[in-house]
Design a protein around this motif. Structure first.
Motif: not given
Lengths: 266, 557
Positions: A121-122, A142, A165, A169, A172-173, A176
């Motif tokens: 994912r990262f 990450k 980031l 990223a 994605d963070l 999440t």
């Protein structure tokens, strides 16, 4: 859920309190943003709530567990991303992740599957066998994020997680974070980036000079500042609030100095 | 307004030599005052210790040369040996200070000329070398001055020469290093450079040690001294004649009464300064390019395969994980490895070198020791050596300080603080076993001990080293150095490491003194000392955990 009650902390022999009678509550299922200017006390608060620093006064409770009474049980429920990803340049990425997994007593099977999922994912799968010293700041950040999620913590605490980031990223963070709150977990993070806080926080707190100026939702902040418009940005509200507070503090200080001078003359 | 070069040179000097001097108000606190006095005494002790060797060499040399009328050769020897030692020292300093990483990267983006960047760096290295040069030459000048009462200009010329001697070595060091760093890819690797600097330093230390040992062993042999150090055909004389700075320094000192001496000193300064300026101006660009490429880091992509994942991600007990983290972080950091766990390897090497150089002296010593070696000393001496090696790694006494940057994160993990410290102690103990084994074995072989006595020496050494490790860990738990910019500050500039090394010397010396006063059967000493050490460890195991928990609560990293 993270609850801080009456937390105060003074470093060494300093006359000023880094945080002063601080009360906060970050609930399960919500993203809680912690905002404040530089030196406001954000990192000190995060260190105290994660058990890295002892408060002079007050209590920290993690999912109902008192940090002072049972620190290991409380810490086991926290996944922590600190403000400094420059930690272990001499380790390889997998050694670092393995260390964290060992400390949280994650079984071999669970850690393997979580590391595979999270590193995909990262975008870290390609560098798991590489020394951390060769990573860019963003990659280190990450890696810290991945490590903090290995234990699938009920409370995820991040100190300035967006620094360094790349857009993917960062996206994605944020995704999440949202997924974790949807699963009923708590996310507590500090940031300087008002746009991020405005878009993803369910509730937020603003700290200045160690004291909480406001805690609640963005709508409640607008109401608190007497603004009707939904268009009023968090950035404006934040700057006004902090500015007003600083002006008020200066007035109090000046008055104190004048009184002291008058007493001296008398 | 200072020039950019001067500002940069001052900044470099401050960051390298910047000591935190206590203020007057701070000195009113008894603890701060005691600490400051302790540091001053320790520094004086160190300077006096090294100075003593050079004073004795110069006094003996003078006494040997005076009867044959060659006392002026003492000055040639001083000028030449200072030149040689300053060259070695300067080269290693230039190598080890090649890149100051983060700080230098910031300067690269500022409007400095390349020659200013190189010049400022050379100025900093020069300052380090200058202290050494003045120290060495002053000793020779004072010894010669007391005996011969030369004119005042002798001291002026000597001081100017001390300022001049490091200049050409400095220029040559950069003349060698700049092309090397620019040409070879592996030289731009920080680890390689740290190891190369470390190994070069060790080789130089061994060479310096060999020089001192050889000289000290022959201080009472005037013939050897004149032939090897100051005779017209000696190596020193030949180097002195061939190496212009040394020759000019000699002229400056030996012709101090005339204008020629002052002229030689000025010529030496001009020659050296000219060389340094030439190097800074011509190689500034190449130096800057090499520093730019030095900051580049290469990411080696190593994908974790399925087999790797299955094998690697197996659960381990928490103490094992903590021990492995500690072991890897310390022993993969060249600065820590070379100044810590590598010491038990280096010390026997130095001692072996001393043994081979001073074989005759050792043989005499062995004859003198023979009656003692029939008794307990046969196993006590190897155990003392093993204990010293085992406690010399600075692992325990810097355990917390080395982790300072990671402490907030580490303390947020669900790890019992005592298990964290146990991982540190285990690491120290692994090397204590290694040091004790080397000490006991080498002593055992030297004294022809049987297996049982060797084993006894090893056991005693392990116990004593463990005591020192526990004390070291105690110190660093009580007063860890939590704020530093350069990782080496956590080890080399950590007072706990100094106290620990001096403490282990005191423990071993005190035990030796006590054994000379006691009247016990041969193995009674093993029982006595082993018992005391074991009792201390048992008491420590009872008291330390409570102390450590309370103390760690108060850390403010």
């Amino acid at each position: 859920m993270i609850r801080l009650s009456g937390i105060s902390k003074r470093y060494g022999k300093s006359a000023t309190k880094a945080v002063d009678r601080l009360d906060l509550e970050a609930r399960d299922g919500e993203i809680f943003g912690f905002l404040g200017p530089n030196g406001a006390g954000k990192t000190t608060t995060i260190k105290i709530l994660s058990g890295a620093l002892r408060a002079d006064e007050g209590t920290v409770s993690i999912d109902g567990i008192d940090m002072a009474a049972d620190p290991l049980a409380a810490k086991a429920r926290i996944g922590m991303v600190g403000d400094n990803p420059e930690l272990f340049n001499r380790l390889k990425a997998y050694e670092y992740l393995n260390f964290v997994a060992d400390v949280f007593r994650i079984s071999s099977e669970d850690r393997k599957s979580r590391i595979e999922t999270l590193s995909d994912r990262f975008a870290l799968s390609d560098v798991l066998g590489s020394p951390i010293g060769g990573f860019s700041r963003g990659m280190k950040q990450k890696l810290c994020v991945v490590a903090s999620l290995l234990s699938d913590p009920s409370d995820w605490v991040l100190d300035e997680p967006m620094v360094g980031l790349d857009p993917q990223a960062a996206f994605d963070l944020k995704e999440t974070m949202r997924e974790r709150t949807q699963a009923g977990k708590c996310v507590f993070f500090s940031t300087h980036v008002m746009e991020v806080a405005e878009h993803i926080c369910d509730r937020l707190a603003i700290i200045n000079k160690g004291r909480i100026l406001f805690s609640g939702s963005l709508d409640e902040l607008r109401e608190f500042r007497g603004r009707d418009s939904k268009a009023e940005s968090l950035e404006n509200l934040f700057l006004e609030l902090v500015d007003d507070e600083n002006r008020e503090n200066r007035k109090t200080d000046e008055k104190g100095e004048k009184d002291a001078a008058a007493r001296g003359k008398a | 307004m200072k020039s950019p070069f001067a500002s940069l040179a001052v900044l470099y000097a401050k960051s390298t030599f910047g000591f935190g001097m206590p203020s007057r108000a701070e000195l009113r606190e008894p603890r701060k005052l005691l600490k400051a006095v302790g540091i001053v005494i320790f520094a004086l002790f160190l300077v006096a210790d090294i100075g003593f060797l050079f004073v004795m060499t110069n006094v003996s040399l003078y006494s040997a040369l005076k009867p044959i009328g060659l006392q002026d050769m003492l000055l040639l020897n001083a000028a030449t040996s200072t030149s040689v030692l300053v060259f070695l020292f300067g080269f290693i300093t230039a190598l080890s200070m090649w890149s100051m990483s983060a700080m230098e990267a910031k300067f690269l983006s500022m409007p400095f000329k390349p020659s200013q960047l190189l010049g400022a760096k050379m100025a900093m290295v020069y300052l380090t070398d200058l202290l050494f040069s003045v120290f060495l030459l002053t000793i020779a000048m004072v010894v010669y001055g007391i005996k011969e009462r030369p004119p005042f200009m002798f001291y002026v010329n000597g001081l100017l020469s001390a300022f001049a001697l490091p200049l050409i070595p400095l220029a040559l060091s950069y003349l060698l290093l700049v092309p090397l760093m620019s040409a070879a890819k592996q030289f731009r690797n920080k680890n390689f450079l740290l190891y190369a600097g470390g190994v070069a330093g060790l080789v130089a230390a061994l060479g310096f040690n060999a020089y001192l040992q050889t000289t000290m062993a022959r201080l009472n042999d005037p013939e050897w001294l004149t032939t090897n150090l100051a005779g017209p055909e000696s190596l020193m004389s030949r180097i002195g004649s061939a190496w212009p700075p040394a020759w000019l320094a000699w002229k400056a000192l030996s012709s101090a009464s005339g204008v020629a001496g002052f002229g030689a000193a000025l010529a030496n300064l001009a020659l050296g300064s000219g060389a340094v300026i030439c190097v800074a101006l011509t190689l500034g660009g190449a130096y800057t390019r090499s520093v730019v490429s030095f900051g580049e880091s290469t990411l080696v992509r190593r994908r974790a395969t399925a087999a790797f994942m299955g094998k690697t991600f197996a659960q381990r007990p928490v103490p094992v994980a903590l021990f492995l983290r500690e072991f890897r972080l310390m022993n993969r950091e060249p600065m820590y490895l070379l100044n810590g766990p590598f010491v038990p390897v280096l010390m026997p090497l130095i001692l072996a070198l001393m043994y081979f150089i001073q074989k005759d002296a050792f043989a005499e010593l062995a004859v003198g020791l023979a009656p003692i070696l029939q008794g307990p000393a046969a196993y006590l001496i190897p155990s003392a050596f093993g204990a010293f090696l085992g406690a010399s790694t600075s692992i325990a006494c810097t355990a917390v300080s080395r982790d300072a940057k990671a402490l907030p994160w580490l303390r947020s993990l669900p790890v019992d603080p005592l298990v964290y410290l146990a991982g540190k102690f285990l690491h120290a103990e692994a090397f204590a076993l290694f040091g004790a084994l080397i000490g006991a074995l080498s002593g055992g072989i030297l004294f022809g001990l049987g297996a049982a006595d060797c084993a006894l020496a090893f056991l005693l050494a392990v116990l004593a080293a463990s005591v020192m490790n526990l004390i070291g860990l105690w110190l660093d738990t009580a007063w860890p150095r939590l704020h530093w910019d350069n990782p080496i500050a956590a080890l080399k500039q950590n007072p706990n490491a100094v106290i620990s090394i001096l403490g282990s010397m005191a423990l071993i010396g005190g035990s030796g003194w006590l054994s000379s006063k006691l009247q016990l059967p041969k193995y009674g000493y093993a029982l006595f000392f082993g018992g005391i050490f074991a009792l201390f460890l048992a008491a420590g195991a009872l008291i330390f955990p409570r102390f450590a928990r309370a103390r760690m609560e108060r850390w403010e990293a």
